[in-house]
Design a protein around this motif. Sequence first.
Motif, mmCIF file in Angstrom:
data_model
loop_
_atom_site.group_PDB
_atom_site.id
_atom_site.type_symbol
_atom_site.label_atom_id
_atom_site.label_comp_id
_atom_site.label_asym_id
_atom_site.label_seq_id
_atom_site.Cartn_x
_atom_site.Cartn_y
_atom_site.Cartn_z
ATOM 1 N N THR A 46 25.195 12.167 70.128
ATOM 2 C CA THR A 46 23.773 12.171 69.784
ATOM 3 C C THR A 46 23.091 10.951 69.240
ATOM 4 O OG1 THR A 46 24.326 12.966 67.328
ATOM 5 C CG2 THR A 46 23.857 14.784 68.995
ATOM 6 N N PRO A 47 21.951 10.944 69.500
ATOM 7 C CA PRO A 47 21.273 9.506 69.285
ATOM 8 C C PRO A 47 21.091 9.217 67.672
ATOM 9 C CG PRO A 47 19.447 11.154 70.052
ATOM 10 C CD PRO A 47 20.814 11.808 70.276
ATOM 11 N N VAL A 48 21.025 10.378 66.855
ATOM 12 C CA VAL A 48 21.367 10.306 65.439
ATOM 13 C C VAL A 48 22.633 10.490 65.277
ATOM 14 C CG1 VAL A 48 20.366 11.138 63.432
ATOM 15 C CG2 VAL A 48 18.693 10.635 65.308
ATOM 16 N N ILE A 49 23.403 9.931 64.533
ATOM 17 C CA ILE A 49 24.633 10.001 64.118
ATOM 18 C C ILE A 49 24.835 10.315 62.527
ATOM 19 C CG2 ILE A 49 26.836 8.964 64.295
ATOM 20 C CD1 ILE A 49 25.852 7.449 66.768
ATOM 21 N N MET A 50 25.588 10.775 62.047
ATOM 22 C CA MET A 50 26.001 11.061 60.777
ATOM 23 C C MET A 50 26.813 9.981 60.161
ATOM 24 S SD MET A 50 25.181 12.980 57.995
ATOM 25 C CE MET A 50 25.982 13.505 56.318
ATOM 26 N N GLY A 51 26.343 9.215 59.463
ATOM 27 C CA GLY A 51 27.155 8.221 58.621
ATOM 28 C C GLY A 51 27.947 8.814 57.580
ATOM 29 N N THR A 52 28.949 8.434 57.270
ATOM 30 C CA THR A 52 30.062 9.002 55.976
ATOM 31 C C THR A 52 30.480 7.987 55.141
ATOM 32 O OG1 THR A 52 31.754 9.332 57.315
ATOM 33 C CG2 THR A 52 30.225 11.133 57.141
ATOM 34 N N TRP A 53 29.972 6.665 55.141
ATOM 35 C CA TRP A 53 30.564 5.541 54.240
ATOM 36 C C TRP A 53 30.504 6.148 52.854
ATOM 37 C CZ3 TRP A 53 27.671 0.307 53.299
ATOM 38 C CH2 TRP A 53 28.454 -0.534 52.337
ATOM 39 N N GLN A 54 29.188 6.784 52.453
ATOM 40 C CA GLN A 54 29.178 7.436 51.115
ATOM 41 C C GLN A 54 30.185 8.222 50.641
ATOM 42 O OE1 GLN A 54 27.336 8.061 53.719
ATOM 43 N NE2 GLN A 54 26.878 10.143 53.832
ATOM 44 N N ALA A 55 30.654 9.087 51.715
ATOM 45 C CA ALA A 55 31.542 10.260 51.566
ATOM 46 C C ALA A 55 32.996 9.773 50.836
ATOM 47 C CB ALA A 55 31.776 10.803 52.812
ATOM 48 N N GLY A 56 33.193 8.281 51.127
ATOM 49 C CA GLY A 56 34.474 7.792 50.592
ATOM 50 C C GLY A 56 34.188 7.588 48.928
ATOM 51 N N LYS A 57 33.088 7.406 48.592
ATOM 52 C CA LYS A 57 32.545 7.238 47.067
ATOM 53 C C LYS A 57 32.652 5.828 46.712
ATOM 54 C CE LYS A 57 33.838 11.846 45.455
ATOM 55 N NZ LYS A 57 34.555 12.453 44.302
ATOM 56 N N ALA A 58 33.794 5.026 47.131
ATOM 57 C CA ALA A 58 33.861 3.821 46.694
ATOM 58 C C ALA A 58 32.614 2.870 47.135
ATOM 59 C CB ALA A 58 35.340 3.033 47.525
ATOM 60 N N MET A 59 32.153 2.135 46.076
ATOM 61 C CA MET A 59 30.960 1.217 46.225
ATOM 62 C C MET A 59 29.709 1.926 46.334
ATOM 63 S SD MET A 59 32.245 -1.633 48.965
ATOM 64 C CE MET A 59 31.039 -2.799 48.292
ATOM 65 N N TRP A 60 29.774 3.354 45.973
ATOM 66 C CA TRP A 60 28.438 4.278 45.778
ATOM 67 C C TRP A 60 28.580 4.907 44.412
ATOM 68 C CZ3 TRP A 60 24.947 4.861 49.698
ATOM 69 C CH2 TRP A 60 25.102 4.547 50.993
ATOM 70 N N VAL A 61 27.342 5.364 44.024
ATOM 71 C CA VAL A 61 27.349 5.803 42.682
ATOM 72 C C VAL A 61 26.741 7.148 42.648
ATOM 73 C CG1 VAL A 61 25.868 5.709 40.576
ATOM 74 C CG2 VAL A 61 26.846 3.793 41.705
ATOM 75 N N GLY A 62 27.227 8.153 41.989
ATOM 76 C CA GLY A 62 26.971 9.626 41.910
ATOM 77 C C GLY A 62 27.015 10.518 43.280
ATOM 78 N N ILE A 63 27.989 10.389 43.895
ATOM 79 C CA ILE A 63 28.283 10.964 45.065
ATOM 80 C C ILE A 63 29.369 12.341 44.801
ATOM 81 C CG2 ILE A 63 29.642 11.173 47.501
ATOM 82 C CD1 ILE A 63 26.907 9.252 47.395
ATOM 83 N N GLU A 64 29.124 13.284 45.171
ATOM 84 C CA GLU A 64 29.941 14.551 45.141
ATOM 85 C C GLU A 64 30.534 15.140 46.183
ATOM 86 O OE1 GLU A 64 30.831 15.448 41.907
ATOM 87 O OE2 GLU A 64 29.543 13.844 40.750
ATOM 88 N N ASP A 65 31.921 15.463 46.366
ATOM 89 C CA ASP A 65 32.403 15.814 47.560
ATOM 90 C C ASP A 65 31.723 17.215 48.008
ATOM 91 O OD1 ASP A 65 34.102 13.777 47.483
ATOM 92 O OD2 ASP A 65 35.906 15.158 46.728
ATOM 93 N N ALA A 66 31.328 17.986 47.178
ATOM 94 C CA ALA A 66 30.852 19.445 47.414
ATOM 95 C C ALA A 66 29.490 19.099 48.222
ATOM 96 C CB ALA A 66 30.625 20.354 46.212
ATOM 97 N N GLU A 67 28.613 18.344 47.739
ATOM 98 C CA GLU A 67 27.390 17.765 48.134
ATOM 99 C C GLU A 67 27.366 17.050 49.695
ATOM 100 O OE1 GLU A 67 24.218 18.808 47.502
ATOM 101 O OE2 GLU A 67 25.331 20.110 46.076
ATOM 102 N N THR A 68 28.406 16.278 49.629
ATOM 103 C CA THR A 68 28.539 15.551 50.915
ATOM 104 C C THR A 68 29.100 16.526 52.092
ATOM 105 O OG1 THR A 68 29.333 13.644 49.722
ATOM 106 C CG2 THR A 68 29.858 13.567 51.898
ATOM 107 N N ILE A 69 30.052 17.496 51.798
ATOM 108 C CA ILE A 69 30.523 18.557 52.597
ATOM 109 C C ILE A 69 29.427 19.061 53.289
ATOM 110 C CG2 ILE A 69 31.860 20.330 52.928
ATOM 111 C CD1 ILE A 69 34.015 19.047 50.935
ATOM 112 N N LYS A 70 28.496 19.661 52.195
ATOM 113 C CA LYS A 70 27.229 20.428 52.685
ATOM 114 C C LYS A 70 26.237 19.433 53.337
ATOM 115 C CE LYS A 70 27.150 23.267 48.484
ATOM 116 N NZ LYS A 70 26.447 23.579 47.265
ATOM 117 N N ALA A 71 26.305 18.335 53.213
ATOM 118 C CA ALA A 71 25.292 17.612 53.965
ATOM 119 C C ALA A 71 25.745 17.275 55.193
ATOM 120 C CB ALA A 71 24.994 16.120 53.326
ATOM 121 N N ILE A 72 27.092 17.046 55.554
ATOM 122 C CA ILE A 72 27.682 16.870 56.901
ATOM 123 C C ILE A 72 27.625 18.108 57.662
ATOM 124 C CG2 ILE A 72 30.001 16.518 58.267
ATOM 125 C CD1 ILE A 72 30.750 14.665 55.577
#
Length: 321
Positions: free
Chosen positions: A14-40
């Motif tokens: 797809t021309p728009v691709i889901m990026g998941t750097w934030q899903a790793g949590k490292a170097m990001w603030v306020g990331i929750e696994d459950a929310e990330t899973i829902k977002a993906i």
Amino acid sequence: MELRSLGTSEIKITPVIMGTWQAGKAMWVGIEDAETIKAIRAAFEAGITTVDTAEVYGKGHSEQIVAQALSDVRDRVVYATKVFSNHLKHDQVIEACERSLQNLNTDYIDLYQIHWPSGSYKSEVVPIEETMSALNTLKQQGKIRAIGVSNFSRTQLAEAAQYGRIDSVQPPYSLFWRWAEKDLTPYCVENNISILAYSPLAQGLLTGKFGPEHKFHPDDHRNKNRLFQGENYVRAQQALDRLRPIAEKHQVSLANLAIAWLIAQPQTNAIVGARNTEQAVANAKAADVYLSPEELQEIDAIGTSVTDRLDENPVMWNFDV
């Protein structure tokens, strides 16, 4: 959402691709696994069937989160992941791929990419021929379907292509960061290589949600992003003011306008992250925005008011690379 061919492979992305750097949590603030899973999952349901991750994002945590979100629809999604610069010897590549296969809960990876060139981040220098030999072996075994590179210059990309088919390159590329256009884009057009642009929103700057006085949390990596510093940031704010009327005309967000402009560029697709379902669904809508040739040219000119004043360093962050 329309599907596009990945290079010369049989893979459709797809021309728009889901990026998941934030899903790793490292170097990001306020990331929750459950929310990330829902977002993906929300991105998938909105039509984004291609997802990009990497072994280094949280030491495999991002890959595991992708698997939790999408394993039940694996046959309908494209997985792209990456091997880091410290794992580029032949046997290290094989081992890293096996770990990623485990993390992703799959028996094949659609697109396997070299994340950074050998020698980056003080890694040992490994001949590209050795790394490509391992990647070709994995491809022959059916463990990966296509080979890509990330953060490679045109020279590095051309050298890698001597040892096997490269179907994609992943550079930082946005309306406010356009080094890819100087030499990568012409080479990719000539050789039918897909560009998977990361940081297509300049790490949130192109959303317009960060005002002139915004201060980031000390742990936020955007503190080291040169676009958020000094005169670069001032010029970006001025450019955003000029972009707003165009977005309003199309009744879309600044973010969608920026993504729509980017995926209209030759060979180019956009990797866009999302912290929550709302952002994921909103990102998908960018694929439906039509910009006329005149509008694309106007947006282009606004972007150059920022990029023409940047220095010659093609790396967006002041990291120790």
